[in-house]
Design a protein around this motif. Sequence first.
Motif, PDB file in Angstrom:
ATOM      1  N   LEU A   1     -31.694  -4.124 -20.312  1.00  0.00           N
ATOM      2  CA  LEU A   1     -31.485  -3.275 -21.487  1.00  0.00           C
ATOM      3  C   LEU A   1     -31.875  -1.848 -21.122  1.00  0.00           C
ATOM      4  O   LEU A   1     -32.855  -1.635 -20.408  1.00  0.00           O
ATOM      5  N   VAL A   2     -31.094  -0.888 -21.591  1.00  0.00           N
ATOM      6  CA  VAL A   2     -31.474   0.520 -21.492  1.00  0.00           C
ATOM      7  C   VAL A   2     -31.343   1.127 -22.883  1.00  0.00           C
ATOM      8  O   VAL A   2     -30.433   0.779 -23.646  1.00  0.00           O
ATOM      9  N   ALA A   3     -32.265   2.035 -23.209  1.00  0.00           N
ATOM     10  CA  ALA A   3     -32.253   2.630 -24.547  1.00  0.00           C
ATOM     11  C   ALA A   3     -32.707   4.076 -24.464  1.00  0.00           C
ATOM     12  O   ALA A   3     -33.575   4.424 -23.655  1.00  0.00           O
ATOM     13  N   ILE A   4     -32.099   4.897 -25.305  1.00  0.00           N
ATOM     14  CA  ILE A   4     -32.513   6.298 -25.439  1.00  0.00           C
ATOM     15  C   ILE A   4     -32.555   6.634 -26.922  1.00  0.00           C
ATOM     16  O   ILE A   4     -31.556   6.459 -27.637  1.00  0.00           O
ATOM     17  N   ALA A   5     -33.712   7.090 -27.365  1.00  0.00           N
ATOM     18  CA  ALA A   5     -33.895   7.527 -28.752  1.00  0.00           C
ATOM     19  C   ALA A   5     -33.401   6.486 -29.752  1.00  0.00           C
ATOM     20  O   ALA A   5     -32.781   6.813 -30.760  1.00  0.00           O
ATOM     21  N   GLY A   6     -33.653   5.217 -29.453  1.00  0.00           N
ATOM     22  CA  GLY A   6     -33.310   4.162 -30.391  1.00  0.00           C
ATOM     23  C   GLY A   6     -31.930   3.570 -30.226  1.00  0.00           C
ATOM     24  O   GLY A   6     -31.630   2.533 -30.805  1.00  0.00           O
ATOM     25  N   HIS A   7     -31.078   4.186 -29.424  1.00  0.00           N
ATOM     26  CA  HIS A   7     -29.759   3.637 -29.141  1.00  0.00           C
ATOM     27  C   HIS A   7     -29.853   2.842 -27.843  1.00  0.00           C
ATOM     28  O   HIS A   7     -30.546   3.260 -26.912  1.00  0.00           O
ATOM     29  N   TYR A   8     -29.156   1.742 -27.760  1.00  0.00           N
ATOM     30  CA  TYR A   8     -29.329   0.925 -26.573  1.00  0.00           C
ATOM     31  C   TYR A   8     -28.060   0.192 -26.160  1.00  0.00           C
ATOM     32  O   TYR A   8     -27.106   0.056 -26.914  1.00  0.00           O
ATOM     33  N   LYS A   9     -28.077  -0.243 -24.943  1.00  0.00           N
ATOM     34  CA  LYS A   9     -27.060  -1.152 -24.418  1.00  0.00           C
ATOM     35  C   LYS A   9     -27.775  -2.313 -23.753  1.00  0.00           C
ATOM     36  O   LYS A   9     -28.824  -2.130 -23.128  1.00  0.00           O
ATOM     37  N   VAL A  10     -27.200  -3.481 -23.884  1.00  0.00           N
ATOM     38  CA  VAL A  10     -27.772  -4.659 -23.252  1.00  0.00           C
ATOM     39  C   VAL A  10     -26.877  -5.092 -22.094  1.00  0.00           C
ATOM     40  O   VAL A  10     -25.799  -4.542 -21.873  1.00  0.00           O
ATOM     41  N   LEU A  11     -27.362  -6.087 -21.386  1.00  0.00           N
ATOM     42  CA  LEU A  11     -26.720  -6.486 -20.142  1.00  0.00           C
ATOM     43  C   LEU A  11     -25.228  -6.721 -20.294  1.00  0.00           C
ATOM     44  O   LEU A  11     -24.426  -6.253 -19.480  1.00  0.00           O
ATOM     45  N   GLU A  12     -24.847  -7.434 -21.345  1.00  0.00           N
ATOM     46  CA  GLU A  12     -23.432  -7.770 -21.483  1.00  0.00           C
ATOM     47  C   GLU A  12     -22.567  -6.560 -21.839  1.00  0.00           C
ATOM     48  O   GLU A  12     -21.344  -6.628 -21.731  1.00  0.00           O
ATOM     49  N   ASP A  13     -23.200  -5.465 -22.269  1.00  0.00           N
ATOM     50  CA  ASP A  13     -22.437  -4.251 -22.595  1.00  0.00           C
ATOM     51  C   ASP A  13     -22.262  -3.336 -21.396  1.00  0.00           C
ATOM     52  O   ASP A  13     -21.560  -2.323 -21.486  1.00  0.00           O
ATOM     53  N   ILE A  14     -22.910  -3.653 -20.300  1.00  0.00           N
ATOM     54  CA  ILE A  14     -22.921  -2.751 -19.152  1.00  0.00           C
ATOM     55  C   ILE A  14     -21.817  -3.131 -18.173  1.00  0.00           C
ATOM     56  O   ILE A  14     -21.723  -4.293 -17.775  1.00  0.00           O
ATOM     57  N   PRO A  15     -20.974  -2.197 -17.781  1.00  0.00           N
ATOM     58  CA  PRO A  15     -19.881  -2.517 -16.846  1.00  0.00           C
ATOM     59  C   PRO A  15     -20.408  -3.125 -15.545  1.00  0.00           C
ATOM     60  O   PRO A  15     -21.365  -2.628 -14.957  1.00  0.00           O
ATOM     61  N   LYS A  16     -19.758  -4.195 -15.114  1.00  0.00           N
ATOM     62  CA  LYS A  16     -20.221  -4.887 -13.915  1.00  0.00           C
ATOM     63  C   LYS A  16     -20.117  -4.025 -12.669  1.00  0.00           C
ATOM     64  O   LYS A  16     -20.869  -4.206 -11.718  1.00  0.00           O
ATOM     65  N   ASP A  17     -19.147  -3.095 -12.674  1.00  0.00           N
ATOM     66  CA  ASP A  17     -18.973  -2.291 -11.463  1.00  0.00           C
ATOM     67  C   ASP A  17     -20.109  -1.285 -11.250  1.00  0.00           C
ATOM     68  O   ASP A  17     -20.174  -0.638 -10.207  1.00  0.00           O
ATOM     69  N   LEU A  18     -21.014  -1.167 -12.225  1.00  0.00           N
ATOM     70  CA  LEU A  18     -22.169  -0.279 -12.058  1.00  0.00           C
ATOM     71  C   LEU A  18     -23.396  -1.010 -11.528  1.00  0.00           C
ATOM     72  O   LEU A  18     -24.370  -0.372 -11.138  1.00  0.00           O
ATOM     73  N   ARG A  19     -23.361  -2.308 -11.512  1.00  0.00           N
ATOM     74  CA  ARG A  19     -24.544  -3.070 -11.114  1.00  0.00           C
ATOM     75  C   ARG A  19     -24.843  -2.883  -9.632  1.00  0.00           C
ATOM     76  O   ARG A  19     -23.954  -2.950  -8.784  1.00  0.00           O
ATOM     77  N   GLY A  20     -26.104  -2.622  -9.379  1.00  0.00           N
ATOM     78  CA  GLY A  20     -26.544  -2.402  -8.014  1.00  0.00           C
ATOM     79  C   GLY A  20     -26.394  -0.975  -7.535  1.00  0.00           C
ATOM     80  O   GLY A  20     -26.845  -0.637  -6.444  1.00  0.00           O
ATOM     81  N   LYS A  21     -25.806  -0.122  -8.356  1.00  0.00           N
ATOM     82  CA  LYS A  21     -25.555   1.264  -7.946  1.00  0.00           C
ATOM     83  C   LYS A  21     -26.626   2.206  -8.512  1.00  0.00           C
ATOM     84  O   LYS A  21     -27.266   1.892  -9.511  1.00  0.00           O
ATOM     85  N   PRO A  22     -26.775   3.372  -7.897  1.00  0.00           N
ATOM     86  CA  PRO A  22     -27.611   4.405  -8.532  1.00  0.00           C
ATOM     87  C   PRO A  22     -26.871   4.983  -9.738  1.00  0.00           C
ATOM     88  O   PRO A  22     -25.692   5.352  -9.630  1.00  0.00           O
ATOM     89  N   VAL A  23     -27.548   5.013 -10.858  1.00  0.00           N
ATOM     90  CA  VAL A  23     -26.890   5.467 -12.087  1.00  0.00           C
ATOM     91  C   VAL A  23     -27.817   6.379 -12.875  1.00  0.00           C
ATOM     92  O   VAL A  23     -29.026   6.423 -12.647  1.00  0.00           O
ATOM     93  N   GLN A  24     -27.233   7.057 -13.813  1.00  0.00           N
ATOM     94  CA  GLN A  24     -27.999   7.738 -14.840  1.00  0.00           C
ATOM     95  C   GLN A  24     -27.462   7.316 -16.202  1.00  0.00           C
ATOM     96  O   GLN A  24     -26.291   6.973 -16.343  1.00  0.00           O
ATOM     97  N   VAL A  25     -28.356   7.342 -17.174  1.00  0.00           N
ATOM     98  CA  VAL A  25     -28.041   6.923 -18.538  1.00  0.00           C
ATOM     99  C   VAL A  25     -28.421   8.059 -19.465  1.00  0.00           C
ATOM    100  O   VAL A  25     -29.516   8.609 -19.351  1.00  0.00           O
ATOM    101  N   TRP A  26     -27.543   8.416 -20.354  1.00  0.00           N
ATOM    102  CA  TRP A  26     -27.849   9.489 -21.282  1.00  0.00           C
ATOM    103  C   TRP A  26     -27.183   9.205 -22.621  1.00  0.00           C
ATOM    104  O   TRP A  26     -26.402   8.244 -22.762  1.00  0.00           O
ATOM    105  N   LEU A  27     -27.501  10.040 -23.604  1.00  0.00           N
ATOM    106  CA  LEU A  27     -26.988   9.873 -24.962  1.00  0.00           C
ATOM    107  C   LEU A  27     -26.023  11.006 -25.268  1.00  0.00           C
ATOM    108  O   LEU A  27     -26.333  12.179 -25.051  1.00  0.00           O
TER     109      LEU A  27
END
Length: 266
Positions: free
Chosen positions: A229-255
């Motif tokens: 799970l990743v969340a910023i200021a109360g908004h979040y995404k969970v595992l099933e919402d995250i694109p598979k092609d990003l897994r294992g990669k360096p990423v940034q998350v923002w709102l």
Amino acid sequence: MAVDYEQAGELKIGQVGIANLRIRTLDVPRLVEEMRSRVQRAPNMFGRAAVVIDFGGLSHTPDAATAQALLDGLRAAGVLPVALAYGTSETDRLAQALGLPLLAKFRASYERGEGGVAEVAAAAPRREAVAAAPAPVAEPAKASRSPMGAAAVSPTSSVGMIQSTPVRSGQQIYADQRDLTVLTSVGAGAEVIADGSVHIYGPLRGRALAGAQGNAKARIFCREFYAELVAIAGHYKVLEDIPKDLRGKPVQVWLEDEQIKIAALD
């Protein structure tokens, strides 16, 4: 007189962001204090969070008086128990005694690893929480000054908190009014929270929550992205919402426009 056959209410079944609080130890004051502490540290994420109480981890189902004391305490702490998790026939009878519905287990994909269930459940923020201070966010491609290739946005000028050892399952690290930098890994079932941005220089397999006090400019950076799970200021995404092609990669998350965005870092 014409008869109106259209229904006055439209009922749909959908997925909502309800947290599951799995009780490990039936110690009402301790449970209430734990949840109160979470709400105080991250009110935008945990305040008035809908929670399902799961007694499935106990050797016996509590009596109605104890369960009611827990419900009352949790409400006083700022969270909202809305149901019991489906379990045994005793749980069913307890739910009837408390006047609460039973809900089947959900988001089972979170529930893996020792300690993962309770921590994920207690931490899950509201999907539609309102950011306290929405503000324009720079395009991620233009923000690249940090060692991982993107700019960090800090809510204060204070020195950030540095975690030099791995954050293991069941652990929670909180950086109050500052950024949090994890030099190693965040394991499955672990949780890192910051009022500023979160930087992880190893794998993120657990949960990362930035802008816990409502800072919509906070970001999350990690070198290997497997987050539950990743969340910023109360908004979040969970595992099933995250694109598979990003897994294992360096990423940034923002709102952006009250939507969580995730992109690979170049």
